[in-house]
Design a protein around this motif. Structure first.
Motif, short mmCIF file in Angstrom:
data_model
loop_
_atom_site.label_atom_id
_atom_site.label_comp_id
_atom_site.label_asym_id
_atom_site.label_seq_id
_atom_site.Cartn_x
_atom_site.Cartn_y
_atom_site.Cartn_z
N ARG A 124 47.70 33.29 36.04
CA ARG A 124 48.14 34.69 36.18
C ARG A 124 47.13 35.63 35.55
N ASP A 125 46.56 35.23 34.41
CA ASP A 125 45.56 36.06 33.75
C ASP A 125 44.29 36.14 34.58
N VAL A 126 43.94 35.03 35.23
CA VAL A 126 42.77 35.04 36.10
C VAL A 126 42.96 36.07 37.21
N LEU A 127 44.13 36.03 37.86
CA LEU A 127 44.39 36.95 38.95
C LEU A 127 44.42 38.39 38.45
N ASN A 128 44.97 38.60 37.27
CA ASN A 128 45.00 39.96 36.73
C ASN A 128 43.58 40.48 36.53
N VAL A 129 42.69 39.61 36.02
CA VAL A 129 41.30 40.02 35.83
C VAL A 129 40.64 40.31 37.17
N ILE A 134 38.77 43.85 36.91
CA ILE A 134 37.40 43.98 37.41
C ILE A 134 37.22 45.23 38.26
N PRO A 135 38.10 45.51 39.25
CA PRO A 135 37.92 46.75 40.02
C PRO A 135 37.97 48.00 39.15
N GLU A 136 38.85 48.01 38.15
CA GLU A 136 38.98 49.18 37.30
C GLU A 136 37.75 49.39 36.42
N ARG A 137 37.07 48.30 36.06
CA ARG A 137 35.95 48.40 35.13
C ARG A 137 34.58 48.36 35.82
N ALA A 138 34.58 48.15 37.12
CA ALA A 138 33.31 48.01 37.83
C ALA A 138 32.42 49.24 37.66
N VAL A 139 33.03 50.42 37.72
CA VAL A 139 32.25 51.65 37.58
C VAL A 139 31.62 51.73 36.19
N ARG A 140 32.38 51.34 35.16
CA ARG A 140 31.85 51.39 33.80
C ARG A 140 30.74 50.37 33.61
N ALA A 177 37.52 36.90 29.56
CA ALA A 177 38.19 36.62 30.83
C ALA A 177 37.32 37.01 32.01
N MET A 178 36.58 38.10 31.85
CA MET A 178 35.72 38.54 32.94
C MET A 178 34.65 37.51 33.26
N SER A 179 34.06 36.94 32.21
CA SER A 179 32.96 36.02 32.43
C SER A 179 33.40 34.58 32.60
N THR A 180 34.59 34.23 32.13
CA THR A 180 35.01 32.83 32.17
C THR A 180 36.12 32.59 33.19
N CYS A 181 37.17 33.38 33.13
CA CYS A 181 38.29 33.15 34.05
C CYS A 181 37.86 33.35 35.50
N THR A 182 37.03 34.34 35.76
CA THR A 182 36.61 34.55 37.14
C THR A 182 35.80 33.37 37.65
N LEU A 183 35.07 32.72 36.74
CA LEU A 183 34.35 31.52 37.14
C LEU A 183 35.31 30.39 37.47
N ALA A 184 36.45 30.35 36.78
CA ALA A 184 37.44 29.30 37.05
C ALA A 184 37.96 29.41 38.47
#
Length: 211
Positions: A124-129, A134-140, A177-184
């Motif tokens: 669930r945390d992976v999907l949340n990220v 990720i979309p919310e923080r992409a601009v930053r 989570a951004m760098s690890t969960c998305t890789l999962a």
């Protein structure tokens, strides 16, 4: 005490078609066959060895293994997860090396289930990220990269400071989570799987036994 029935899973892309069946030119659509029995369109003759990429239906009882050996690569979301019932004769390559996998030439598609468990205990945390953070923080992130590309390239997250990989906790959800969960969600297959792209194994393949 009666044993709890084993639940078997197959993962597909969003259209519900088993990816290996699509690649073989004999697409099998699980979403169009819920509640129905499906016979393999081109079953192998020597059980249980691969005569092609799609010699039989492949299913797992450990849901976290559902994305392995599916032909879905790179893994893109959404992925759909199906509960199936193996019918007829079943087997696998080796009970020692593949105890959570089952092969069959016939299945019944029981139902579709939530797909997040296929991403592991932090699904669930992976999907949340992936879907929210990720979309919310992409601009930053893009702005940070433009301002300091070397700093962004060399940035390393301190797992000890964030308390390690504890789902949903403070800095874990914020950075690791951004760098690890998305890789999962798109981790490479294990060596020996049909989608492995690394150095071939030196272990000899078993010799098929004529049917």
């Amino acid at each position: 005490m009666a044993r709890k029935p084993v639940t078997w899973y197959i993962a597909t892309p969003a259209d519900g078609i088993i990816e290996m069946s699509r690649e073989a030119g004999t697409p099998v659509n699980l979403s169009a066959n819920v509640g129905k029995v499906i016979d393999h369109p081109n079953p192998c003759r020597n059980k249980w060895y691969d005569e092609s990429r799609f010699s039989y239906f492949r299913m797992v009882k450990r849901v976290g293994e559902a994305l392995e050996d599916t032909g879905i690569w790179p893994v893109t979301w959404p992925v759909r997860l199906w509960i199936v019932e193996p019918l007829g004769e079943t087997g696998n390559w080796s009970q020692r090396y593949y105890p959570y996998r089952l092969l069959s030439h016939q299945i019944r598609v029981l139902e579709e289930t939530d797909a997040h468990p296929a991403l592991g205990p932090c699904g669930r945390d992976v999907l949340n990220v992936v879907q929210q953070e990720i979309p919310e923080r992409a601009v930053r992130w893009a702005a940070d990269w433009d301002a300091d590309p070397e700093g962004m390239r060399d940035r390393k997250w301190d797992w000890e400071q964030c308390g390690g990989p504890t789902c949903g906790s403070g800095r874990w959800a914020d950075s690791v989570a951004m760098s690890t969960c998305t890789l999962a969600a798109s981790r490479p297959p294990r060596p020996g799987s049909s989608t492995w792209r690394g150095t071939p194994s030196t272990r000899p393949s078993p010799t098929p036994t004529p049917a």
